[in-house]
Design a protein around this motif. Sequence first.
Motif, PDB file in Angstrom:
ATOM      1  N   TYR A  35       0.844  -1.187   0.000  1.00 17.71           N
ATOM      2  CA  TYR A  35       0.000   0.000   0.000  1.00 17.71           C
ATOM      3  C   TYR A  35       0.887   1.246   0.000  1.00 17.71           C
ATOM      4  O   TYR A  35       2.003   1.224   0.504  1.00 17.71           O
ATOM      5  N   GLN A  37       0.502   5.338   1.326  1.00 18.55           N
ATOM      6  CA  GLN A  37      -0.326   6.202   2.140  1.00 18.55           C
ATOM      7  C   GLN A  37       0.033   7.647   1.868  1.00 18.55           C
ATOM      8  O   GLN A  37       1.186   8.048   2.007  1.00 18.55           O
ATOM      9  N   GLY A  40      -4.737  12.584   3.325  1.00 17.26           N
ATOM     10  CA  GLY A  40      -6.091  12.791   2.816  1.00 17.26           C
ATOM     11  C   GLY A  40      -6.619  11.707   1.899  1.00 17.26           C
ATOM     12  O   GLY A  40      -7.788  11.730   1.524  1.00 17.26           O
ATOM     13  N   LEU A  41      -5.766  10.758   1.531  1.00 15.93           N
ATOM     14  CA  LEU A  41      -6.180   9.700   0.603  1.00 15.93           C
ATOM     15  C   LEU A  41      -6.244   8.327   1.260  1.00 15.93           C
ATOM     16  O   LEU A  41      -6.639   7.349   0.616  1.00 15.93           O
ATOM     17  N   GLY A  42      -5.838   8.232   2.490  1.00 12.67           N
ATOM     18  CA  GLY A  42      -5.842   6.932   3.155  1.00 12.67           C
ATOM     19  C   GLY A  42      -4.816   5.998   2.542  1.00 12.67           C
ATOM     20  O   GLY A  42      -3.775   6.434   2.048  1.00 12.67           O
ATOM     21  N   LEU A  43      -5.112   4.724   2.567  1.00 12.61           N
ATOM     22  CA  LEU A  43      -4.212   3.720   1.993  1.00 12.61           C
ATOM     23  C   LEU A  43      -4.775   3.239   0.663  1.00 12.61           C
ATOM     24  O   LEU A  43      -5.952   2.892   0.569  1.00 12.61           O
ATOM     25  N   GLN A  45      -4.059   0.471  -2.471  1.00 11.49           N
ATOM     26  CA  GLN A  45      -3.341  -0.768  -2.747  1.00 11.49           C
ATOM     27  C   GLN A  45      -2.591  -0.663  -4.072  1.00 11.49           C
ATOM     28  O   GLN A  45      -3.170  -0.278  -5.098  1.00 11.49           O
ATOM     29  N   LEU A  88       4.554   7.268   1.700  1.00  6.69           N
ATOM     30  CA  LEU A  88       4.819   6.305   2.765  1.00  6.69           C
ATOM     31  C   LEU A  88       4.268   4.962   2.315  1.00  6.69           C
ATOM     32  O   LEU A  88       3.080   4.860   1.986  1.00  6.69           O
ATOM     33  N   PHE A  90       3.611   0.783   2.786  1.00  8.99           N
ATOM     34  CA  PHE A  90       3.431  -0.271   3.762  1.00  8.99           C
ATOM     35  C   PHE A  90       3.279  -1.617   3.059  1.00  8.99           C
ATOM     36  O   PHE A  90       2.534  -1.753   2.093  1.00  8.99           O
TER      37      PHE A  90
END
Lengths: 113, 112
Positions: A35, A37, A40-43, A45, A88, A90
């Motif tokens: 993912y 990040q 304002g857009l969240g995660l 995929q 960022l 993940f």
Amino acid sequence: EAQVTQNPRYLITVTGKKLTVTCSQNMNHEYMSWYRQDPGLGLRQIYYSMNVEVTDKGDVPEGYKVSRKEKRNFPLILESPSPNQTSLYFCASSFRTEANGYTFGSGTRLTVV
Amino acid sequence: AQSVTQLGSHVSVSEGALVLLRCNYSSSVPPYLFWYVQYPNQGLQLLLKYTTGATLVKGINGFEAEFKKSETSFHLTKPSAHMSDAAEYFCAVAGSARQLTFGSGTQLTVLP
């Protein structure tokens, strides 16, 4: 300890220089995912893998590659990074399906200049 | 298609006050629903999840959430906020393909 390990934690690179972010899990999970990040857009995929040699695109796959040659490892490859890939990242893994809940790595903060 | 809407990108509460973080979802099938928490400079940690059965789900750190099908909601609550609850919270839904879609997150600030 059951965990997902990402490396490096922080990376600054220049536009166009190929890089790989590694991800390894020790829980024998079939499902792994990457993912990004952004504020304002969240995660969102990037790619996911349901098992060895099985990968598929997520919502934002452009500019990324992955491979799943072993069950425990799922590296993320940026062949020619661009500044809009500053984010960022993940890695996460789960038992059989996403619906069992993910275990997340600690994240990789990538800056492309 | 499935989606998640978290109402309020920032929520502030006083220490000891009720925490209420709102999440609404859309899904064409009975969904699996999740809440994750992210502390600064860390990855996401699963707080709780709903799959089937009891609609009130209890999680870690005193949090709970109630699945309300008629309202397509899965709001997260905690009766009394603690300073250590300050973090970003993400709601997520897994629909027909059982793939997760995350909301955009709610930053919780706890005031002394």
